[in-house]
Write a protein that holds these residues in place. Structure first.
Motif, PDB file in Angstrom:
ATOM      1  N   PRO A 171      36.221  45.396  33.607  1.00 55.06           N
ATOM      2  CA  PRO A 171      35.489  45.195  34.952  1.00 55.06           C
ATOM      3  C   PRO A 171      34.330  44.321  35.295  1.00 55.06           C
ATOM      4  CG  PRO A 171      34.485  46.961  33.501  1.00 55.06           C
ATOM      5  CD  PRO A 171      35.897  46.454  32.822  1.00 55.06           C
ATOM      6  N   VAL A 172      34.213  43.707  36.565  1.00 58.28           N
ATOM      7  CA  VAL A 172      33.254  42.860  36.632  1.00 58.28           C
ATOM      8  C   VAL A 172      32.324  43.096  37.728  1.00 58.28           C
ATOM      9  CG1 VAL A 172      34.610  40.670  35.701  1.00 58.28           C
ATOM     10  CG2 VAL A 172      34.908  41.369  38.015  1.00 58.28           C
TER      11      VAL A 172
ATOM     12  N   ILE B 154      26.550  44.391  41.844  1.00 54.82           N
ATOM     13  CA  ILE B 154      26.528  45.033  40.416  1.00 54.82           C
ATOM     14  C   ILE B 154      26.664  46.687  40.551  1.00 54.82           C
ATOM     15  CG2 ILE B 154      25.407  45.618  38.179  1.00 54.82           C
ATOM     16  CD1 ILE B 154      26.006  42.703  38.531  1.00 54.82           C
ATOM     17  N   THR B 155      27.906  46.936  40.819  1.00 51.48           N
ATOM     18  CA  THR B 155      28.107  48.614  40.747  1.00 51.48           C
ATOM     19  C   THR B 155      29.082  49.016  39.817  1.00 51.48           C
ATOM     20  OG1 THR B 155      30.168  48.461  42.362  1.00 51.48           O
ATOM     21  CG2 THR B 155      27.862  48.333  43.464  1.00 51.48           C
ATOM     22  N   ASP B 156      29.177  50.169  39.481  1.00 49.80           N
ATOM     23  CA  ASP B 156      30.271  50.639  38.484  1.00 49.80           C
ATOM     24  C   ASP B 156      29.909  50.044  37.279  1.00 49.80           C
ATOM     25  OD1 ASP B 156      31.582  50.635  41.250  1.00 49.80           O
ATOM     26  OD2 ASP B 156      32.674  52.103  40.226  1.00 49.80           O
TER      27      ASP B 156
ATOM     28  N   HIS C  77      37.337  45.913  39.716  1.00 46.69           N
ATOM     29  CA  HIS C  77      38.155  46.932  38.597  1.00 46.69           C
ATOM     30  C   HIS C  77      39.381  47.425  39.148  1.00 46.69           C
ATOM     31  CE1 HIS C  77      35.087  49.703  39.987  1.00 46.69           C
ATOM     32  NE2 HIS C  77      35.672  50.417  39.174  1.00 46.69           N
ATOM     33  N   GLU C  78      40.099  48.206  38.412  1.00 42.72           N
ATOM     34  CA  GLU C  78      41.209  48.763  39.091  1.00 42.72           C
ATOM     35  C   GLU C  78      41.076  50.070  39.447  1.00 42.72           C
ATOM     36  OE1 GLU C  78      40.693  47.981  35.877  1.00 42.72           O
ATOM     37  OE2 GLU C  78      41.362  49.377  34.578  1.00 42.72           O
ATOM     38  N   HIS C  79      39.846  50.538  39.515  1.00 43.77           N
ATOM     39  CA  HIS C  79      39.867  51.935  40.201  1.00 43.77           C
ATOM     40  C   HIS C  79      40.221  52.227  41.663  1.00 43.77           C
ATOM     41  CE1 HIS C  79      36.974  53.449  36.449  1.00 43.77           C
ATOM     42  NE2 HIS C  79      38.285  53.256  36.269  1.00 43.77           N
ATOM     43  N   ILE C  80      40.705  53.277  42.059  1.00 43.77           N
ATOM     44  CA  ILE C  80      41.543  53.469  43.298  1.00 43.77           C
ATOM     45  C   ILE C  80      40.473  53.331  44.323  1.00 43.77           C
ATOM     46  CG2 ILE C  80      41.283  56.058  43.305  1.00 43.77           C
ATOM     47  CD1 ILE C  80      44.239  54.155  44.338  1.00 43.77           C
ATOM     48  N   ASP C  81      39.040  53.730  44.141  1.00 40.88           N
ATOM     49  CA  ASP C  81      38.138  53.496  45.165  1.00 40.88           C
ATOM     50  C   ASP C  81      37.753  52.063  45.571  1.00 40.88           C
ATOM     51  OD1 ASP C  81      36.995  53.889  42.531  1.00 40.88           O
ATOM     52  OD2 ASP C  81      35.128  53.919  43.495  1.00 40.88           O
ATOM     53  N   HIS C  82      38.490  51.309  44.584  1.00 41.39           N
ATOM     54  CA  HIS C  82      38.166  49.805  45.133  1.00 41.39           C
ATOM     55  C   HIS C  82      39.413  48.935  45.308  1.00 41.39           C
ATOM     56  CE1 HIS C  82      33.981  49.956  43.260  1.00 41.39           C
ATOM     57  NE2 HIS C  82      34.343  51.010  42.688  1.00 41.39           N
TER      58      HIS C  82
ATOM     59  N   ASN D 118      30.807  40.196  33.384  1.00 42.57           N
ATOM     60  CA  ASN D 118      31.201  41.347  32.604  1.00 42.57           C
ATOM     61  C   ASN D 118      30.147  42.562  32.830  1.00 42.57           C
ATOM     62  OD1 ASN D 118      33.344  40.045  31.390  1.00 42.57           O
ATOM     63  ND2 ASN D 118      32.424  39.391  29.653  1.00 42.57           N
ATOM     64  N   ILE D 119      30.698  43.709  33.219  1.00 41.48           N
ATOM     65  CA  ILE D 119      29.917  44.959  33.461  1.00 41.48           C
ATOM     66  C   ILE D 119      30.217  45.919  32.413  1.00 41.48           C
ATOM     67  CG2 ILE D 119      29.042  44.246  35.603  1.00 41.48           C
ATOM     68  CD1 ILE D 119      31.191  46.393  36.668  1.00 41.48           C
ATOM     69  N   PHE D 120      29.775  47.105  32.366  1.00 38.32           N
ATOM     70  CA  PHE D 120      30.262  48.258  31.656  1.00 38.32           C
ATOM     71  C   PHE D 120      30.529  49.498  32.188  1.00 38.32           C
ATOM     72  CE2 PHE D 120      27.146  45.357  29.640  1.00 38.32           C
ATOM     73  CZ  PHE D 120      27.632  45.020  28.519  1.00 38.32           C
TER      74      PHE D 120
END
Ligand SMILES: [Zn+2]
Ligand SMILES: [Zn+2]
Length: 264
Positions: free
Chosen positions: A128-129, A143-145, A58-63, A120-122
């Motif tokens: 996010p995946v 599976i994180t975030d 997913h697009e969060h900066i820590d990733h 798919n995750i939540f």
């Protein structure tokens, strides 16, 4: 050797995981500077130019912090779904057309000899995946975030040989800690992060205690301790009849250092 897995780092200051098969080398996320990612890879003897691509959760900066730099510097394809591409485009900079790989979540894709299933995750990101990897008879789930794990996820990650499962916070530490209430609410929500209790309960449902490797990931620096995460998950698994001293391997990942390289 069949398949190797190493967590290069996991946590809100940066995420980067590594998978290697006979012919394929992949990073999952790249949430550090290019320099830091080079150093992490070099500590396990991997030259970035030998990578086959980076999968983004997913697009969060820590990733995604170093994903664009790495793609440009080492001519690496980046794999993400359409919405994640939209979300990260302005953060990762210009990517060569041929290195933009768009997949559809919940559909299998092959990267050379490894099969990948983006699940798919939540989480409070656009789409996010998590990832499930298949290679020969080996299965690895990352599976994180995610704020919760639904039945679809449980069914699909079941029977993995290795799990990287988020164990972000201790609920009491978070509630009594110094974070502002809206942030606490965000983390505790179904689009936030899994607590130690969540991790223990989910793992208790999906693992069978036949030698699986379980790594706890994305631990909060402020609302958790490695000891507490390990202890909580260990005792919840014991309630399900799984003894972490003999039935499985229960290890931690780290915010600032690599784990050992697991051979499966
Ligand atoms: Zn994260
Ligand atoms: Zn995130």
């Amino acid at each position: 050797m069949e398949i190797k897995f190493c967590s290069l780092s996991s946590g809100s200051s940066g995420n980067c995981q590594y998978i290697e098969t006979k012919n394929t080398r992949i990073l999952i996320d790249g949430g550090f500077s290019g320099k830091r990612m080079e150093a992490l890879l070099s500590s396990i003897g991997v030259c970035p130019s030998t990578l086959d691509g980076i999968l983004v959760t997913h697009e969060h900066i820590d990733h995604v912090k170093g994903v664009g730099v790495f793609s440009r510097r080492y001519d690496l394809p980046i794999y993400a779904n359409g919405n994640t591409w939209l979300g990260m485009e302005r953060m990762i900079g210009k990517i060569q057309e041929k290195n933009i790989k768009v997949f559809i979540s919940e559909e299998y894709l092959d990267i050379k000899d490894i099969t990948v299933y983006p699940i798919n995750i939540f989480h409070d990101a656009l789409e996010p995946v998590g990832y499930i990897f298949f290679y020969n008879k080996i299965k690895i789930s990352i599976i994180t975030d995610t704020g919760w794990v639904n039945d679809n996820m449980k069914t699909k990650i079941k029977d993995s040989n290795l799990y990287l499962m988020e164990s972000n916070h201790d609920i009491t530490m978070l509630k009594e800690g110094s974070y502002p209430w809206p942030l606490k609410q965000r983390i505790l929500s179904t689009k936030g992060h899994l607590s130690n209790d969540d991790a223990g309960r989910v793992l208790g449902e999906v693992i069978s205690g036949k030698g699986e490797i379980v790594l706890l990931g994305h631990l909060s620096q402020d609302n958790n301790t490695p000891d507490l995460a390990h202890k909580t998950v260990k005792s919840l698994l014991l309630n399900q009849g799984i003894d972490t001293n003999k039935d499985i391997t229960l290890d931690l990942t780290y915010r600032d250092k690599v784990t050992k390289v697991y051979n499966l």
